[in-house]
Design a protein around this motif. Structure first.
Motif, mmCIF file in Angstrom:
data_model
loop_
_atom_site.group_PDB
_atom_site.id
_atom_site.type_symbol
_atom_site.label_atom_id
_atom_site.label_comp_id
_atom_site.label_asym_id
_atom_site.label_seq_id
_atom_site.Cartn_x
_atom_site.Cartn_y
_atom_site.Cartn_z
ATOM 1 N N ASN A 39 0.784 -1.236 0.000
ATOM 2 C CA ASN A 39 0.000 0.000 0.000
ATOM 3 C C ASN A 39 0.814 1.283 0.000
ATOM 4 O O ASN A 39 0.255 2.352 -0.296
ATOM 5 N N ASN A 40 2.089 1.217 0.361
ATOM 6 C CA ASN A 40 2.870 2.448 0.463
ATOM 7 C C ASN A 40 2.959 3.141 -0.897
ATOM 8 O O ASN A 40 3.460 2.573 -1.876
ATOM 9 N N LEU A 41 2.476 4.366 -0.963
ATOM 10 C CA LEU A 41 2.400 5.075 -2.242
ATOM 11 C C LEU A 41 3.778 5.428 -2.779
ATOM 12 O O LEU A 41 3.993 5.456 -3.989
ATOM 13 N N GLY A 42 4.710 5.719 -1.884
ATOM 14 C CA GLY A 42 6.075 6.006 -2.336
ATOM 15 C C GLY A 42 6.698 4.806 -3.010
ATOM 16 O O GLY A 42 7.388 4.933 -4.030
ATOM 17 N N LEU A 43 6.436 3.619 -2.452
ATOM 18 C CA LEU A 43 6.955 2.388 -3.046
ATOM 19 C C LEU A 43 6.254 2.104 -4.371
ATOM 20 O O LEU A 43 6.881 1.659 -5.336
ATOM 21 N N GLN A 44 4.966 2.356 -4.418
ATOM 22 C CA GLN A 44 4.240 2.173 -5.677
ATOM 23 C C GLN A 44 4.758 3.119 -6.760
ATOM 24 O O GLN A 44 4.843 2.752 -7.935
ATOM 25 N N SER A 45 5.097 4.332 -6.354
ATOM 26 C CA SER A 45 5.650 5.287 -7.311
ATOM 27 C C SER A 45 6.975 4.795 -7.870
ATOM 28 O O SER A 45 7.231 4.893 -9.080
ATOM 29 N N ALA A 46 7.827 4.236 -7.004
ATOM 30 C CA ALA A 46 9.111 3.683 -7.466
ATOM 31 C C ALA A 46 8.892 2.509 -8.405
ATOM 32 O O ALA A 46 9.631 2.333 -9.381
ATOM 33 N N PHE A 47 7.862 1.706 -8.137
ATOM 34 C CA PHE A 47 7.565 0.572 -9.010
ATOM 35 C C PHE A 47 7.112 1.044 -10.393
ATOM 36 O O PHE A 47 7.453 0.431 -11.408
ATOM 37 N N GLN A 48 6.352 2.130 -10.429
ATOM 38 C CA GLN A 48 5.908 2.658 -11.719
ATOM 39 C C GLN A 48 7.087 3.160 -12.556
ATOM 40 O O GLN A 48 7.055 3.108 -13.792
ATOM 41 N N LYS A 49 8.127 3.635 -11.901
ATOM 42 C CA LYS A 49 9.330 4.038 -12.636
ATOM 43 C C LYS A 49 9.985 2.830 -13.299
ATOM 44 O O LYS A 49 10.512 2.928 -14.412
ATOM 45 N N VAL A 50 9.952 1.680 -12.614
ATOM 46 C CA VAL A 50 10.479 0.456 -13.207
ATOM 47 C C VAL A 50 9.656 0.066 -14.431
ATOM 48 O O VAL A 50 10.204 -0.277 -15.490
ATOM 49 N N GLU A 51 8.340 0.130 -14.291
ATOM 50 C CA GLU A 51 7.468 -0.225 -15.412
ATOM 51 C C GLU A 51 7.662 0.733 -16.586
ATOM 52 O O GLU A 51 7.630 0.318 -17.754
ATOM 53 N N ALA A 52 7.855 2.018 -16.276
ATOM 54 C CA ALA A 52 8.087 2.986 -17.348
ATOM 55 C C ALA A 52 9.385 2.685 -18.082
ATOM 56 O O ALA A 52 9.461 2.803 -19.317
#
Length: 401
Positions: A39-52
């Motif tokens: 649920n941590n939004l900061g971690l989710q944001s970092a994951f989206q950078k990987v996907e990008a």
């Protein structure tokens, strides 16, 4: 009638007092970490950078736009005496090896982002663990201060009564009141620190519901061994060096000639018109190398900088770990004293104090001091245990040297 309705409403409220109120969820450390990872939004944001970064990999094979053209030149006269109208397409592309290296560089960028995500994940796990154990520590500290606060309230009340009947002096009364106020302040500060830590844990796990940390034993944590191959920070720098290395090769390959090809067909609308197909191929050779050489030199400096940063990170990380292990010994000495002597001494102070007070050998003031000394041994142990565990977690999840 209104009275009956009011009575019925009151009865329902008392019969079901918890309806509509959020229920607290008992949260373990494992559940807290899992919730933060999900649920941590900061971690989710970092994951989206990987996907990008992953989504960018197919751009390694990025052909220029295909040109479709029409050309009519009056000088292009066919055999029937009419000028031809020419339709065709042309395509330019870089030297074929450039595309493979471009894709490799983009894959390197993806791996760097993955390592950065692991670093962020490691940091989140460390902060959740440290906050969780801090709450446990403050809960136990709060229990000790609440006990002492209650004890000194009794002592202060007893001192007031003794002073009123002339059995003690004003100094003892002031001493009792000041100790009571001191313990009340410590208790309030500890409670506020615990509430602050609970808010911090909520900020990290973002569970979306009311939770509580159940009381449980606060034990010594163990140091986890990690190698350079598995450490996300070292992996990040190793992958960054590989990225910069491949980028230098890519910039060098951009000096290779570009290739282009053109296919066209010409004809006219005159009598006996024919179709004249044609093809043209060629290479684009760079005659001015200054700009590209500057890019190559710049990429080399970036590689050197990243390599030095990687070496420095590894050195500082090892050095910081040794510092923390030395700091751990400081807390270990205090904990060993408690385990070997302090715990037994604390119990003896309580046992002997109770016997002496009941037997009339000591007064209430002396009894309170004995109990406080016993509790102070427990408090000192908790403080050193907290320092030890925080240091262990810092070692286990060491990222920033």
């Amino acid at each position: 009638m209104k009275i009956k309705v009011l009575y019925l409403s009151l009865w329902l409220f008392l019969a079901f007092p918890i309806e509509g109120y959020p229920q607290k969820v008992s949260l373990s450390l494992t559940a807290a970490i899992d919730s933060a990872l999900q649920n941590n939004l900061g971690l989710q944001s970092a994951f989206q950078k990987v996907e990008a970064a992953k989504a960018m990999v197919p751009m390694g094979f990025n052909l220029d736009k295909t040109q479709v053209f029409y050309r009519h030149d009056q000088n292009d006269i066919a055999e029937n005496g009419f000028s031809n109208k020419v339709f065709g397409i042309n395509q330019g592309l870089q030297f074929p090896t450039v595309y493979g290296k471009q894709r490799r560089v983009l894959e390197d960028m993806t791996l760097v982002e993955q390592q950065q995500y692991l670093l962020t994940q490691n940091q989140v796990i460390k902060e959740v663990s440290q906050t969780y154990y801090t709450i446990l520590y403050l809960q136990k500290l709060e229990y000790n201060y609440r006990f002492l606060d209650s004890l000194y309230q009794q002592f202060s009340n007893a001192a007031d009564r003794r002073y009123d009947v002339g059995e003690t002096n004003y100094l003892e009364k002031l001493t009792a009141r000041s100790k009571m106020r001191e313990l009340a302040v410590r208790l309030a500060q500890t409670t506020e620190s615990k509430n602050q830590a609970l808010v911090r844990l909520e900020q990290l796990i973002q569970v979306g519901s009311v939770f509580e940390v159940p009381d449980q034993p606060l034990d010594l944590l163990l140091i986890s061994e990690w190698s350079e191959d598995s450490h996300p920070g070292i992996g990040f720098y190793k992958q960054s060096v590989q990225w910069k290395t491949d980028n230098v090769t890519l910039e060098k390959q951009r000096l290779l000639p570009d290739i282009y090809g053109e296919f066209f067909r010409g004809t006219n609308t005159g009598p006996n018109a024919r179709v004249y197909p044609g093809i043209q191929v060629g290479v684009a050779i760079p005659l001015w190398f200054g700009a590209q050489k500057a890019k190559i030199n710049s990429s080399k400096y970036e590689l050197m900088q990243t390599s030095l940063a990687a070496e420095n990170y590894t050195f500082q990380l090892d050095n910081r770990r040794r510092q923390l292990e030395i700091e751990l010994q400081k807390y270990q000495e205090a904990i060993s004293f408690y385990t070997e002597e302090g715990k037994q001494l604390s119990r003896q102070l309580i046992t002997q104090g109770n016997q002496a007070f009941k037997g009339g050998e000591i007064d209430f003031f002396q009894y309170v001091l004995l109990i406080e000394n016993s509790r102070n041994i427990e408090v000192d142990y908790l403080i050193n245990l907290q320092g030890y565990n925080m240091t262990v977690l810092e070692i286990n999840y060491l990222i920033n040297p």
